[in-house]
Scaffold this motif. Structure first.
Motif, PDB file in Angstrom:
ATOM      1  N   UNK A 222       0.807  -1.228   0.000  1.00 24.33           N
ATOM      2  CA  UNK A 222       0.000   0.000   0.000  1.00 24.33           C
ATOM      3  C   UNK A 222       0.839   1.276   0.000  1.00 24.33           C
ATOM      4  N   UNK A 223       2.032   1.228   0.624  1.00 22.10           N
ATOM      5  CA  UNK A 223       2.852   2.438   0.721  1.00 22.10           C
ATOM      6  C   UNK A 223       3.826   2.596  -0.443  1.00 22.10           C
ATOM      7  N   UNK A 224       3.839   1.656  -1.357  1.00 22.28           N
ATOM      8  CA  UNK A 224       4.830   1.675  -2.444  1.00 22.28           C
ATOM      9  C   UNK A 224       4.627   2.872  -3.359  1.00 22.28           C
ATOM     10  N   UNK A 225       5.739   3.461  -3.775  1.00 25.07           N
ATOM     11  CA  UNK A 225       5.703   4.526  -4.779  1.00 25.07           C
ATOM     12  C   UNK A 225       7.017   4.472  -5.556  1.00 25.07           C
ATOM     13  N   UNK A 226       6.963   4.884  -6.799  1.00 23.55           N
ATOM     14  CA  UNK A 226       8.146   4.828  -7.635  1.00 23.55           C
ATOM     15  C   UNK A 226       7.792   4.558  -9.081  1.00 23.55           C
ATOM     16  N   UNK A 227       8.829   4.257  -9.866  1.00 25.30           N
ATOM     17  CA  UNK A 227       8.628   4.028 -11.303  1.00 25.30           C
ATOM     18  C   UNK A 227       9.568   2.922 -11.789  1.00 25.30           C
ATOM     19  N   UNK A 228       9.029   2.067 -12.658  1.00 27.29           N
ATOM     20  CA  UNK A 228       9.836   1.047 -13.324  1.00 27.29           C
ATOM     21  C   UNK A 228       9.689   1.241 -14.830  1.00 27.29           C
ATOM     22  N   UNK A 229      10.809   1.547 -15.483  1.00 25.26           N
ATOM     23  CA  UNK A 229      10.848   1.663 -16.941  1.00 25.26           C
ATOM     24  C   UNK A 229      11.344   0.323 -17.479  1.00 25.26           C
ATOM     25  N   UNK A 230      10.516  -0.367 -18.245  1.00 28.29           N
ATOM     26  CA  UNK A 230      10.869  -1.691 -18.759  1.00 28.29           C
ATOM     27  C   UNK A 230      10.985  -1.608 -20.277  1.00 28.29           C
ATOM     28  N   UNK A 231      12.153  -2.000 -20.794  1.00 28.51           N
ATOM     29  CA  UNK A 231      12.425  -1.877 -22.229  1.00 28.51           C
ATOM     30  C   UNK A 231      12.659  -3.278 -22.799  1.00 28.51           C
ATOM     31  N   UNK A 232      11.858  -3.628 -23.796  1.00 30.70           N
ATOM     32  CA  UNK A 232      11.973  -4.938 -24.450  1.00 30.70           C
ATOM     33  C   UNK A 232      12.271  -4.768 -25.940  1.00 30.70           C
ATOM     34  N   UNK A 233      12.368  -5.923 -26.636  1.00 33.53           N
ATOM     35  CA  UNK A 233      12.740  -5.910 -28.055  1.00 33.53           C
ATOM     36  C   UNK A 233      14.019  -5.089 -28.210  1.00 33.53           C
ATOM     37  N   UNK A 234      15.046  -5.505 -27.469  1.00 32.02           N
ATOM     38  CA  UNK A 234      16.287  -4.743 -27.363  1.00 32.02           C
ATOM     39  C   UNK A 234      17.005  -4.633 -28.709  1.00 32.02           C
ATOM     40  N   UNK A 235      17.631  -3.484 -28.911  1.00 33.54           N
ATOM     41  CA  UNK A 235      18.317  -3.224 -30.166  1.00 33.54           C
ATOM     42  C   UNK A 235      19.764  -3.699 -30.152  1.00 33.54           C
ATOM     43  N   UNK A 236      20.308  -3.957 -28.987  1.00 29.09           N
ATOM     44  CA  UNK A 236      21.692  -4.393 -28.878  1.00 29.09           C
ATOM     45  C   UNK A 236      21.758  -5.719 -28.137  1.00 29.09           C
TER      46      UNK A 236
END
Length: 786
Positions: A222-236
């Motif tokens: 319940x107290x969680x806050x933040x951000x997760x940027x997830x990148x797929x189909x990688x170019x390298x």
């Protein structure tokens, strides 16, 4: 109204994010801008290496049994891959009925389960913020707060980034983006999915691509806050080795490696759950530097001041630890940094703002192995790994400064032209610290490839270049001159040799009384050895005298070179005026006009004749010969050669040379060189003051006195700061603008005074108006006066 195609977004991303490290840099900054106190985590998840996926794809096109390709496919996952994911993968591979199906399963797992996560525990974003800020390219949400902080004069800005383009960095790393975020007030995650491939449709407009945030599952807590940027189909293709290299070089330099370890922003990197080490700069590496310069540029009460401390620890010969403090105030900075082309003006020096620097120099050939760093490598390898002068804004790197291929201070180009100590970029480890609030005009280019070219940027670079090339390099040359290959005092050495030879001969004479006849041959051999040593000492003395004579000739030639440069300038000016005069003569049809023009031409030629005549006694042969002459008359001759120059600059003379001739025996050409250098410097510095003070009347005052013979030379230009009273006599020390910077004139003038057993110094008398020194005192022993 402009219409924007969807592919414009891809073009922006390609232009603005030029490398992988820039992409990570933008994402990491966003994490800290969100207020993440625990730092930023970067996770590399690789289930199937790209090379393995490509191999299976290639094999699938060949003829063969499906079972054989299944066996190969089951070996493709990484050894430490998630056990549950491996079981699911194996089941799908075994269920594949054709070789193409096997390859399709492998490819699907590569695209879905090879991904990068950039996570922070910051404030997070609500669904509305995702829609109104994250999805607005070039959003002003942070820009407004930064500008407000600047207007309020705050020491810190609320955000590192403000352009609103950081989200485009994800397309540099992969084709698919997922954002998982939530604020503390949210009960569920807010999700956003973007497939950058959709924007490649050549016919699609921006509004044709549907992108919108949606509600996700419940938050982890319940107290969680933040951000997760997830990148797929990688170019390298990301491997453990490549991630390790990224950590060792790029991530290690992302924030200031010189800063306190505990205070540095925390960035953690893992590869398939295993931590990847980001090294810190070892303190013994900085302790092993051979020279160092540190300084600050500050604005006090609207006036800029550059303070620097230069230290020389070890240059490869015996010398003590040498330290030198330099202070450049407004007057020096106006001449040193402001060029005649008008790229920088007085206001720029103030608008630039405060910054600091700390730069270490290494003689790479002298680096030896050290054990105290705890690294199983040589100190030279460590220096090579950390070499470069980096720029940091608010603790974060400004690219590309400090990169291997970047020579932002022109050190390599300068080193190629210099003799002595080379100051190329690979020999330095250093940092320059600026801030968004103190240096508002030092802004990044949009593509993060350096600072924008502005007057403040030009001044900033020139200050650093002068500090490194002239401040540090000049002091190193000064230490070398004072301690390396010092001049031998031949008189004292000859006395000692004569004394030793006398004692040796007396000892041999006494031995003759006690040595029997059969031992006389040994005494003869001893006498012969003594004779050979005496001859060797005489040869050494002769060679030293020749070397010193050659050294004086080099100084003479350098002095002549400076004079030739001055005369060449006058010759060019006179030639131009003469051409103009002749051109006007062609149209003159009135005799009076012709006579006037001829008079002007005659005056120009007379000036040129005097300037050339002055050079004659300055030839190397002439400068080595002492003559008897009237010193007062010589001073008049030198000044007469400058009459036209004085008229152009409005310079008046105040002379007190006495009523009687002052006969001396000295090298006439050398006396001319001293006077010419003083006059040349006066014209430059008085002109600089005249440009800034309309009421100023430039004046040169010269007094000639006897008992002892003394020339007091003084002007009312901008003067010299008391801190620089001795520095101005060092070789290559100069505070003139770059293209006029030589730094040899006063050094040569003092050498000439010493040659005549005299002294040249800057009097410590301080002008009450300028608070600076203006008076040079040239004093000679009474023996040269006739």
């Amino acid at each position: 109204m402009f219409k924007i195609t969807a592919r414009t977004v891809l073009e922006l991303g390609a232009e603005l994010i030029s490398s992988d490290i820039i992409a990570f840099y933008e994402l990491i900054k966003n994490g800290f801008d969100a207020g993440s106190k625990s730092g930023v985590d970067i996770e590399f998840h690789v289930f199937i290496p790209r090379r393995e996926s490509k191999f299976i794809e290639k094999e699938a096109r060949r003829q063969g049994a499906v079972s054989e390709l299944r066996k190969l496919a089951l070996t493709t996952p990484m050894p430490l891959a998630d056990a549950g994911l491996r079981i699911a993968f194996e089941a799908e591979v075994k269920a594949a009925s054709t070789r193409q199906d096997v390859a399709a399963v492998v490819k699907a797992y590569e695209l879905e389960h090879n991904y990068i996560v950039v996570a922070d525990a910051g404030s997070g974003m609500s669904k509305a913020q995702l829609n109104d800020a994250f999805l607005v390219i070039g959003t002003t949400s942070r820009k407004v707060d930064v500008e407000r902080a600047l207007s309020a004069g705050q020491d810190d800005v609320p955000y590192l980034g403000e352009k609103g383009i950081g989200r485009l960095s994800t397309m540099r790393l992969g084709n698919r983006l997922t954002v998982e975020t939530a604020t503390e007030a949210d009960s569920t995650l807010n999700l956003l999915d973007i497939n950058w491939r959709d924007f490649g449709d050549l016919d699609a407009m921006m509004e044709d691509i549907a992108v919108a945030p949606v509600d996700g599952p419940a938050k982890p807590t319940p107290a969680w806050h933040g951000t997760r940027i997830i990148i797929r189909d990688l170019l390298e293709a990301w491997t453990e080795e490549r991630v390790g290299e990224l950590c060792r070089y790029d991530f290690a330099r992302l924030t200031d490696p010189h800063a306190n370890k505990r205070k540095r922003p925390k960035v953690r990197v893992t590869f398939n759950g295993e931590p990847a080490s980001i090294p810190f700069m070892p303190t013994p590496l900085l302790d092993a530097a051979h020279a160092k310069i540190s300084g600050s540029y500050e604005i006090h009460d609207g006036e800029p001041i550059l303070r620097s401390i230069t230290e020389v620890f070890s240059l490869g010969f015996d010398h003590p630890h040498e330290s030198d403090t330099t202070v450049l105030t407004t007057s020096e900075l106006q001449s040193t940094i402001i060029d005649s082309a008008g790229n920088v003006d007085d206001e720029t020096l103030v608008a630039l703002g405060d910054f600091k620097f700390e730069i270490f120099w290494y003689n790479r050939r002298r680096l030896s192995r050290v054990d105290s760093t705890g690294e199983a490598k040589s100190l030279r390898d460590l220096q090579n790994a950390w070499s470069g002068i980096m720029l940091f804004r608010d603790g974060f790197r400004v690219f590309p400064y400090g990169e291997d291929k970047d020579d932002w201070l022109d050190l390599d180009r300068k080193a190629l032209r210099n003799r002595g100590y080379t100051l190329n970029k690979t020999q330095f480890i250093g940092r320059v610290n600026i801030s968004r609030t103190k240096n508002p005009h030092l802004l990044d280019q949009t593509n993060r490839e350096g600072l924008r070219v502005t007057p403040e940027q030009t001044a900033f670079l020139e200050i650093l270049r002068w500090s490194v090339q002239d401040g540090l390099g000049g002091f190193m040359r000064d230490v070398e001159k004072r301690y390396k290959d010092q001049k031998v005092e031949l008189g004292e050495a000859q006395t000692r040799v004569d004394s030793i030879e006398k004692r040796a001969r007396q000892s041999i004479k006494q031995l003759r009384k006690f040595v029997p006849k059969e031992g006389r041959e040994d005494l003869v051999a001893l006498e012969q050895t003594l004779l050979e040593l005496s001859d060797f000492a005489n040869l050494a003395k002769k060679r030293i005298e020749e070397a010193e004579k050659e050294g004086r000739q080099l100084i003479d030639m350098a002095g002549i070179g400076l004079m030739v440069e001055v005369v060449a300038h006058e010759l060019a000016r006179s030639s131009e005026n003469t051409l103009q005069t002749l051109s006007s003569l062609q149209t003159a049809d009135v005799p009076e006009h012709v006579r006037a023009q001829l008079h002007t031409l005659q005056s120009q030629m007379k000036t040129l004749s005097k300037r050339i005549r002055i050079l004659d006694p300055m030839s190397v042969n002439g400068r080595q010969t002492k003559d008897k002459f009237d010193l007062a008359a010589l001073i008049h001759d030198v000044l007469d050669a400058h009459v036209s120059q004085f008229e152009r600059h409005g310079i008046s003379l105040d002379l007190d040379l006495g009523d009687k001739p002052v006969r001396v025996r000295a090298v006439k050409g050398m006396m001319i060189q001293i006077l010419e250098n003083l006059v040349s410097n006066s014209v430059h510095w008085m002109d600089l003051r005249q440009q800034r003070d309309a009421t100023y009347k430039p004046t040169i005052r010269i007094v000639l006195e006897s008992g002892p013979l003394t020339i007091t030379y003084e002007d009312n230009g901008i003067g010299i700061a008391p801190d620089n009273a001795e520095k101005v006599f060092r070789p290559f020390f100069s505070l003139k603008e770059k293209k006029k910077r030589r730094g040899l004139g006063l050094f040569i003038a003092r050498e000439i005074a010493n040659y005549h057993d005299g002294t040249l110094l800057l009097s410590d008398v301080v002008n009450p108006d300028t608070k600076r020194c203006h008076r040079f005192v040239l004093e000679f022993p009474s023996k040269i006066e006739l």
